[in-house]
Motif scaffolding. Structure first.
Motif, PDB file in Angstrom:
ATOM      1  N   MET A 173       0.824  -1.194   0.000  1.00  0.00           N
ATOM      2  CA  MET A 173       0.000   0.000   0.000  1.00  0.00           C
ATOM      3  C   MET A 173       0.866   1.254   0.000  1.00  0.00           C
ATOM      4  O   MET A 173       0.741   2.072  -0.877  1.00  0.00           O
ATOM      5  CB  MET A 173      -0.947  -0.033   1.184  1.00  0.00           C
ATOM      6  N   ASN A 185      -9.085   5.315   6.364  1.00  0.00           N
ATOM      7  CA  ASN A 185     -10.186   4.490   5.868  1.00  0.00           C
ATOM      8  C   ASN A 185      -9.907   3.059   6.336  1.00  0.00           C
ATOM      9  O   ASN A 185      -8.830   2.754   6.858  1.00  0.00           O
ATOM     10  CB  ASN A 185     -10.323   4.588   4.343  1.00  0.00           C
ATOM     11  N   LYS A 186     -10.871   2.195   6.178  1.00  0.00           N
ATOM     12  CA  LYS A 186     -10.753   0.828   6.681  1.00  0.00           C
ATOM     13  C   LYS A 186      -9.522   0.128   6.122  1.00  0.00           C
ATOM     14  O   LYS A 186      -8.749  -0.489   6.866  1.00  0.00           O
ATOM     15  CB  LYS A 186     -12.015   0.024   6.346  1.00  0.00           C
ATOM     16  N   ARG A 187      -9.302   0.227   4.849  1.00  0.00           N
ATOM     17  CA  ARG A 187      -8.177  -0.463   4.220  1.00  0.00           C
ATOM     18  C   ARG A 187      -6.836   0.006   4.785  1.00  0.00           C
ATOM     19  O   ARG A 187      -5.967  -0.807   5.110  1.00  0.00           O
ATOM     20  CB  ARG A 187      -8.234  -0.238   2.706  1.00  0.00           C
ATOM     21  N   LEU A 188      -6.655   1.322   4.909  1.00  0.00           N
ATOM     22  CA  LEU A 188      -5.403   1.875   5.419  1.00  0.00           C
ATOM     23  C   LEU A 188      -5.191   1.507   6.891  1.00  0.00           C
ATOM     24  O   LEU A 188      -4.113   1.054   7.277  1.00  0.00           O
ATOM     25  CB  LEU A 188      -5.375   3.393   5.247  1.00  0.00           C
ATOM     26  N   ASP A 202      -6.496  -0.954   8.693  1.00  0.00           N
ATOM     27  CA  ASP A 202      -6.246  -2.390   8.856  1.00  0.00           C
ATOM     28  C   ASP A 202      -4.852  -2.771   8.353  1.00  0.00           C
ATOM     29  O   ASP A 202      -4.178  -3.613   8.947  1.00  0.00           O
ATOM     30  CB  ASP A 202      -7.316  -3.212   8.136  1.00  0.00           C
ATOM     31  N   TRP A 203      -4.409  -2.144   7.273  1.00  0.00           N
ATOM     32  CA  TRP A 203      -3.075  -2.404   6.726  1.00  0.00           C
ATOM     33  C   TRP A 203      -2.007  -2.004   7.744  1.00  0.00           C
ATOM     34  O   TRP A 203      -1.057  -2.744   7.978  1.00  0.00           O
ATOM     35  CB  TRP A 203      -2.901  -1.640   5.408  1.00  0.00           C
ATOM     36  N   LYS A 227     -10.504   2.133  14.352  1.00  0.00           N
ATOM     37  CA  LYS A 227     -11.182   0.875  14.020  1.00  0.00           C
ATOM     38  C   LYS A 227     -12.413   0.684  14.895  1.00  0.00           C
ATOM     39  O   LYS A 227     -13.493   0.349  14.399  1.00  0.00           O
ATOM     40  CB  LYS A 227     -10.209  -0.294  14.184  1.00  0.00           C
ATOM     41  N   TYR A 247     -14.098   3.316  11.604  1.00  0.00           N
ATOM     42  CA  TYR A 247     -13.300   3.920  10.550  1.00  0.00           C
ATOM     43  C   TYR A 247     -13.830   5.254  10.013  1.00  0.00           C
ATOM     44  O   TYR A 247     -14.021   5.405   8.805  1.00  0.00           O
ATOM     45  CB  TYR A 247     -13.132   2.956   9.373  1.00  0.00           C
TER      46      TYR A 247
END
Length: 82
Positions: free
Chosen positions: A1, A15-18, A20-21, A75, A79
């Motif tokens: 990412m 955001n959720k993706r960032l 969680d990453w 989280k 988010y």
């Protein structure tokens, strides 16, 4: 990412993706303080969370070293885009 091997600063919207990453790299941090997590979550939900110089820290080898409580609070708050 993100290319965390370069010394750089990025200003991004969470955001959720960032989130969680970044949390997936939380392998070398101290224990989570539940009371501090609740305090941060309360501020996030009250829209008192703001951009500061603190940021999130990742080592060159990819380990999260600063920001675990802030990321966990994001989280837990589902988010929000901060």
């Amino acid at each position: 990412m993100l290319d965390y091997t370069e010394k750089k600063a990025h200003i991004l919207t969470a955001n959720k993706r960032l989130v969680d990453w970044l949390l997936a790299r939380n392998t070398h941090n101290r224990r989570v303080k539940v009371t501090h997590l609740a305090y941060l979550q309360k501020d996030i939900l009250a829209k008192k969370f703001m951009l500061t110089n603190q940021g999130i820290g990742i080592t060159k080898s990819g380990h999260l070293v600063d920001g675990q409580h802030r990321l966990l609070a994001l989280k837990a708050s589902k988010y929000p885009p901060v």
